[in-house]
Design an enzyme around this catalytic site. Structure first.
Site, PDB file in Angstrom:
ATOM      1  CB  SER A  15      -0.994   0.001   1.308  1.00 13.04           C
ATOM      2  OG  SER A  15      -0.268  -0.121   2.414  1.00 13.04           O
ATOM      3  CB  ILE A  18       9.794  -0.734  -0.431  1.00  6.37           C
ATOM      4  CG1 ILE A  18      11.068   0.028   0.062  1.00  6.37           C
ATOM      5  CG2 ILE A  18      10.456  -1.817  -1.500  1.00  6.37           C
ATOM      6  CD1 ILE A  18      11.794  -0.528   1.056  1.00  6.37           C
ATOM      7  CD  GLU A  44     -10.836  -0.786  -2.990  1.00  5.50           C
ATOM      8  OE1 GLU A  44     -11.098   0.527  -2.646  1.00  5.50           O
ATOM      9  OE2 GLU A  44     -11.527  -1.898  -2.823  1.00  5.50           O
ATOM     10  CG  ASN A  90       7.862  -4.081   1.031  1.00  2.00           C
ATOM     11  OD1 ASN A  90       9.131  -3.561   1.184  1.00  2.00           O
ATOM     12  ND2 ASN A  90       6.797  -3.468   1.120  1.00  2.00           N
ATOM     13  CB  SER A 142      16.959  -4.005   7.874  1.00  2.00           C
ATOM     14  OG  SER A 142      17.660  -2.801   8.171  1.00  2.00           O
ATOM     15  CE1 TYR A 158      12.918  -2.997  11.154  1.00  2.88           C
ATOM     16  CE2 TYR A 158      14.811  -2.317  11.624  1.00  2.88           C
ATOM     17  CZ  TYR A 158      14.043  -2.795  10.789  1.00  2.88           C
ATOM     18  OH  TYR A 158      13.726  -2.701   9.191  1.00  2.88           O
ATOM     19  CE  LYS A 162      13.373  -5.975   8.917  1.00  2.32           C
ATOM     20  NZ  LYS A 162      12.346  -6.334   7.507  1.00  2.32           N
ATOM     21  CB  THR A 195       9.317   4.361   3.517  1.00  2.00           C
ATOM     22  OG1 THR A 195       9.770   3.758   4.745  1.00  2.00           O
ATOM     23  CG2 THR A 195      10.056   3.728   2.457  1.00  2.00           C
TER      24      THR A 195
END
Length: 252
Positions: A15, A18, A44, A90, A142, A158, A162, A195
């Site tokens: 959505s 990336i 959409e 992703n 990452s 985090y 990863k 992002t």
């Protein structure tokens, strides 16, 4: 990329960022792209944007933290489009929770960054194996999954997710090779990317564009079938750990 024309790609976290850029680039190259994300309104809107390109884009509401939702998404792709040829894992989340902090945040990150992509890969492989597909699975990881996060204490968990995902990606590549399946597996590990996930993390630090990461996706997909680019690490020019202990980043 001609070999992928008309083939089916599933992209999670489609959505925005990336994921959305991946959908744009693959659809523009003639692929049939299925975008998985929770925000169906964003998907959409992306479908409307991509209308008229050589490929087709299908929005499907999927929450990668829910195994049931993932299974429904892949069942839809197999039933409707009869194939899954490429998977781009992703979807991801970065919460700045400490190791001594809220365990709810740890669970969200492991569910989104580790378990969800692993389930997606499992379901994609099932379809590829059944249909004898020459496929490709790409995990967007990452650079924090490669180096000890000594200067970023709020990102320890985090980073752990990863590290897990990088390890699982290579293990999956090895397993599929042992099974002699024609499915390539790639880990792409970018540094900081511009992002929504990064907007509160950096000020005046070197940063990548989503398109920089998608360029790497296109590169590994376009390689000959005899070549499996297993690992790509991408960092913005001038990137250094030093900003983490200066005013540029808000971790400490």
């Amino acid at each position: 990329m001609n070999k992928w024309y008309g083939k089916v790609a599933v992209v999670t976290g489609a959505s925005s960022g990336i994921g959305a850029e991946t959908c744009r680039q693959l659809t523009s190259r003639g692929m049939t792209v299925v975008g998985f994300a929770r925000r169906i309104d964003k998907l959409e809107a992306l479908r409307n944007e991509l209308h008229g390109l050589p490929g087709k884009f299908y929005p499907v509401k999927v929450d990668v933290c829910s195994e049931e939702s993932i299974l429904e998404g892949f069942a839809w792709a197999k039933t409707t489009l009869k194939s899954v040829d490429v998977l781009v894992n992703n979807a991801g989340v970065c919460l700045t929770g400490e190791l001594l902090g809220n365990s709810d945040e740890w669970k969200v990150m492991f569910d989104t960054n580790v378990l969800g992509p692993s389930i997606c890969s499992r379901e994609a492989v099932k379809i590829m194996q059944e249909l004898k597909t020459i496929g490709h699975i790409i995990n967007i990881n990452s650079d924090s999954g490669h180096y000890p996060p000594t200067l970023t204490p709020n990102l320890y968990v985090y980073g752990a997710t990863k590290f897990s995902s990088v390890s699982i990606t290579e293990s999956l590549r090895e397993l599929l090779a042992l099974k002699k399946l024609p499915i390539r597996v790639t880990s792409i590990s970018p540094g900081l990317v511009d992002t929504a996930m990064a907007k509160d993390l950096a000020e005046n630090a070197p940063i990548l564009k989503p398109s920089d990461v998608v360029d790497a996706i296109i590169y590994v997909l376009a390689a000959p079938q005899s070549v499996n680019v297993a690992e790509v690490i991408i960092r913005p020019t001038g990137d250094t750990y030093l900003p983490f202990v200066q005013d540029g980043l808000k971790f400490i």
